[in-house]
Design a protein around this motif. Sequence first.
Motif, PDB file in Angstrom:
ATOM      1  N   ALA A  99      20.145 132.406  26.347  1.00  0.00           N
ATOM      2  CA  ALA A  99      20.961 133.361  27.105  1.00  0.00           C
ATOM      3  C   ALA A  99      21.740 132.699  28.236  1.00  0.00           C
ATOM      4  N   GLY A 100      21.626 131.375  28.379  1.00  0.00           N
ATOM      5  CA  GLY A 100      22.427 130.671  29.371  1.00  0.00           C
ATOM      6  C   GLY A 100      21.757 130.439  30.704  1.00  0.00           C
ATOM      7  N   PHE A 101      20.450 130.600  30.777  1.00  0.00           N
ATOM      8  CA  PHE A 101      19.716 130.318  32.013  1.00  0.00           C
ATOM      9  C   PHE A 101      19.587 128.798  32.149  1.00  0.00           C
ATOM     10  N   THR A 102      19.969 128.263  33.294  1.00  0.00           N
ATOM     11  CA  THR A 102      19.984 126.802  33.465  1.00  0.00           C
ATOM     12  C   THR A 102      18.968 126.303  34.490  1.00  0.00           C
ATOM     13  N   LYS A 103      18.167 127.184  35.044  1.00  0.00           N
ATOM     14  CA  LYS A 103      17.070 126.784  35.931  1.00  0.00           C
ATOM     15  C   LYS A 103      15.810 127.446  35.397  1.00  0.00           C
ATOM     16  N   VAL A 104      14.835 126.645  35.028  1.00  0.00           N
ATOM     17  CA  VAL A 104      13.635 127.165  34.361  1.00  0.00           C
ATOM     18  C   VAL A 104      12.398 126.658  35.081  1.00  0.00           C
ATOM     19  N   HIS A 105      11.626 127.601  35.609  1.00  0.00           N
ATOM     20  CA  HIS A 105      10.332 127.275  36.207  1.00  0.00           C
ATOM     21  C   HIS A 105       9.261 127.451  35.147  1.00  0.00           C
ATOM     22  N   LEU A 106       8.614 126.368  34.780  1.00  0.00           N
ATOM     23  CA  LEU A 106       7.549 126.394  33.773  1.00  0.00           C
ATOM     24  C   LEU A 106       6.211 126.551  34.471  1.00  0.00           C
ATOM     25  N   ASP A 107       5.570 127.686  34.254  1.00  0.00           N
ATOM     26  CA  ASP A 107       4.317 128.010  34.942  1.00  0.00           C
ATOM     27  C   ASP A 107       3.235 128.281  33.907  1.00  0.00           C
ATOM     28  N   CYS A 108       2.377 127.304  33.700  1.00  0.00           N
ATOM     29  CA  CYS A 108       1.272 127.440  32.752  1.00  0.00           C
ATOM     30  C   CYS A 108      -0.069 127.399  33.469  1.00  0.00           C
ATOM     31  N   THR A 109      -0.114 127.957  34.665  1.00  0.00           N
ATOM     32  CA  THR A 109      -1.312 127.879  35.493  1.00  0.00           C
ATOM     33  C   THR A 109      -2.295 129.012  35.237  1.00  0.00           C
ATOM     34  N   PHE A 110      -1.902 130.016  34.458  1.00  0.00           N
ATOM     35  CA  PHE A 110      -2.793 131.150  34.227  1.00  0.00           C
ATOM     36  C   PHE A 110      -3.722 130.872  33.049  1.00  0.00           C
ATOM     37  N   SER A 111      -4.984 131.184  33.211  1.00  0.00           N
ATOM     38  CA  SER A 111      -5.959 131.013  32.132  1.00  0.00           C
ATOM     39  C   SER A 111      -5.792 132.118  31.099  1.00  0.00           C
ATOM     40  N   CYS A 112      -5.825 131.728  29.833  1.00  0.00           N
ATOM     41  CA  CYS A 112      -5.795 132.689  28.739  1.00  0.00           C
ATOM     42  C   CYS A 112      -7.239 133.060  28.351  1.00  0.00           C
ATOM     43  N   ALA A 113      -7.360 133.896  27.322  1.00  0.00           N
ATOM     44  CA  ALA A 113      -8.666 134.495  27.018  1.00  0.00           C
ATOM     45  C   ALA A 113      -9.742 133.464  26.714  1.00  0.00           C
ATOM     46  N   ASP A 114      -9.377 132.355  26.067  1.00  0.00           N
ATOM     47  CA  ASP A 114     -10.378 131.356  25.694  1.00  0.00           C
ATOM     48  C   ASP A 114     -10.244 130.079  26.515  1.00  0.00           C
ATOM     49  N   ASP A 115      -9.653 130.172  27.686  1.00  0.00           N
ATOM     50  CA  ASP A 115      -9.454 129.020  28.565  1.00  0.00           C
ATOM     51  C   ASP A 115     -10.544 128.937  29.628  1.00  0.00           C
ATOM     52  N   PRO A 116     -10.756 127.733  30.182  1.00  0.00           N
ATOM     53  CA  PRO A 116     -11.592 127.630  31.392  1.00  0.00           C
ATOM     54  C   PRO A 116     -10.872 128.290  32.563  1.00  0.00           C
ATOM     55  N   THR A 117     -11.656 128.732  33.535  1.00  0.00           N
ATOM     56  CA  THR A 117     -11.097 129.328  34.748  1.00  0.00           C
ATOM     57  C   THR A 117     -11.644 128.585  35.962  1.00  0.00           C
ATOM     58  N   PRO A 118     -10.808 127.986  36.809  1.00  0.00           N
ATOM     59  CA  PRO A 118      -9.356 127.912  36.655  1.00  0.00           C
ATOM     60  C   PRO A 118      -8.971 126.923  35.572  1.00  0.00           C
ATOM     61  N   ILE A 119      -7.731 127.020  35.137  1.00  0.00           N
ATOM     62  CA  ILE A 119      -7.240 126.116  34.107  1.00  0.00           C
ATOM     63  C   ILE A 119      -7.134 124.707  34.692  1.00  0.00           C
ATOM     64  N   THR A 120      -7.326 123.698  33.866  1.00  0.00           N
ATOM     65  CA  THR A 120      -7.248 122.328  34.353  1.00  0.00           C
ATOM     66  C   THR A 120      -5.782 121.910  34.521  1.00  0.00           C
ATOM     67  N   ASP A 121      -5.545 120.979  35.434  1.00  0.00           N
ATOM     68  CA  ASP A 121      -4.191 120.479  35.640  1.00  0.00           C
ATOM     69  C   ASP A 121      -3.659 119.799  34.382  1.00  0.00           C
ATOM     70  N   ASP A 122      -4.524 119.091  33.662  1.00  0.00           N
ATOM     71  CA  ASP A 122      -4.088 118.420  32.437  1.00  0.00           C
ATOM     72  C   ASP A 122      -3.583 119.428  31.410  1.00  0.00           C
ATOM     73  N   LEU A 123      -4.315 120.519  31.256  1.00  0.00           N
ATOM     74  CA  LEU A 123      -3.923 121.544  30.287  1.00  0.00           C
ATOM     75  C   LEU A 123      -2.627 122.219  30.714  1.00  0.00           C
ATOM     76  N   ALA A 124      -2.501 122.524  31.993  1.00  0.00           N
ATOM     77  CA  ALA A 124      -1.277 123.153  32.490  1.00  0.00           C
ATOM     78  C   ALA A 124      -0.072 122.241  32.285  1.00  0.00           C
ATOM     79  N   ALA A 125      -0.239 120.947  32.545  1.00  0.00           N
ATOM     80  CA  ALA A 125       0.867 120.008  32.385  1.00  0.00           C
ATOM     81  C   ALA A 125       1.253 119.862  30.920  1.00  0.00           C
ATOM     82  N   ASP A 126       0.273 119.792  30.043  1.00  0.00           N
ATOM     83  CA  ASP A 126       0.567 119.656  28.617  1.00  0.00           C
ATOM     84  C   ASP A 126       1.319 120.871  28.101  1.00  0.00           C
ATOM     85  N   ARG A 127       0.911 122.058  28.524  1.00  0.00           N
ATOM     86  CA  ARG A 127       1.598 123.271  28.076  1.00  0.00           C
ATOM     87  C   ARG A 127       3.012 123.342  28.633  1.00  0.00           C
ATOM     88  N   ALA A 128       3.199 122.907  29.877  1.00  0.00           N
ATOM     89  CA  ALA A 128       4.545 122.898  30.456  1.00  0.00           C
ATOM     90  C   ALA A 128       5.446 121.966  29.651  1.00  0.00           C
TER      91      ALA A 128
END
Length: 428
Positions: free
Chosen positions: A120-149
């Motif tokens: 749609a032409g958005f040119t600034k994207v904030h990638l936020d993968c810091t939220f834990s999903c149903a089968d994730d550890p809480t809080p989510i690990t930095d490694d997992l958040a970075a890999d998903r980003a």
Amino acid sequence: MRSPLADMVQRQKQGEPVGLTSVCSAHPLVLEAAVLQTCDTGGYVLVEATSNQVDQTGGYTGMRPIDFGELVHGIAGKCGLPLDRVVLGGDHLGPNRWRNLPAEQAMQHAEVLVAAYVAAGFTKVHLDCTFSCADDPTPITDDLAADRAARLMRVAEDTATSQGLVSEVHYVIGTEVPVPGGAHETLEELQPTTPDAGRATLLRHHQAITEHGLDDVWPRIMALVVQPGVEFDHLRVVDYQRERTTELRQVLDDEPNMVFEAHSTDYQTVEALTALVEDHWAVLKVGPGLTFALREALFALAAIEEELIADIDQSHLPEVVERRMLAEPDQWEGYYPGPADEQRLARRYSYSDRLRYYWPDPEVHSAQERLLTNLSSVEIPLPLISAHLPDQYTRVRRGELAAAPHALVIDHVRDVLRAYAHACDPTT
């Protein structure tokens, strides 16, 4: 031609205390205020949609990314702002909306979300993968958040390629990300991100991006989200104290294309906003603070309406908002604890402004339009403007502002944006 995002970063890196205001709102009156502010001050308007406002199925606003872009561009066109001075951004793009699902399912939805924004032409994207999903550890690990980003970054780049474009997307990363829309809980103390945590975030993201074959994208990562120690809850604002970030500010010294992005800067003083920009938090995000000002202006007009319009013809906007919030409590009930009287005050006056979710409600929107129509049909006495909107009264007296309801609302919202404009470019 260098993008306005890259240009701002390079000016910061050369020692200029400049920044960009990121307007995070989908309300047409707020967007109009932002566009008109840019028409007057020059430069660019940066408007961001959050993943809960706007997604591939509509979000809570009912808009997809392409719809939101058309809304912003339509307002810009109506106000005479060239579209090449409009920058669209996506905020908190990731699995947040689907975190009740297993991680893989949530990430598949997030991939569709990111692709829709880029297409749609958005040119600034904030990638936020810091939220834990149903089968994730809480809080989510930095490694997992970075890999998903990095995974979502690959989707964004592939989407641009599939459109036959050289990607112009600039990214924002960071794992110490404030909760969208302000803190849910009452704040007691807020610690800035530690320098070690900031450096670890950079390292982990760089490693993940390399693993996904995206090293060439690293120069387009324009900002890192870290916590400078600013936040707000329902009744309190935590103000920026620059002496607490002396070492943190140095984390990006070796990154020639990256500045800090500050979330939850709503309600900071102009002095604090200016200090943030000087200290390299060059993207200042504001959302609830703008709709808070919108509510102030509209409710002030409702008080004026009570003096000028027969009761049977009045909009009764505050009462309509209260009725709809009580009828559909999902957007505030889990956020405003305490007895009924405290909840009532919070629904109307809280800094976290959960009321903003109700402006699209058909009954609320109808009451808002009736209010503006009613007051457009009469001449508003100056003493009433003085009583309820004193700053706008001063501008009306000076001949700088029309004593018309629409103009009064827009100008009151612009008072918030004027502070940001000054902080981001003191020459304004």
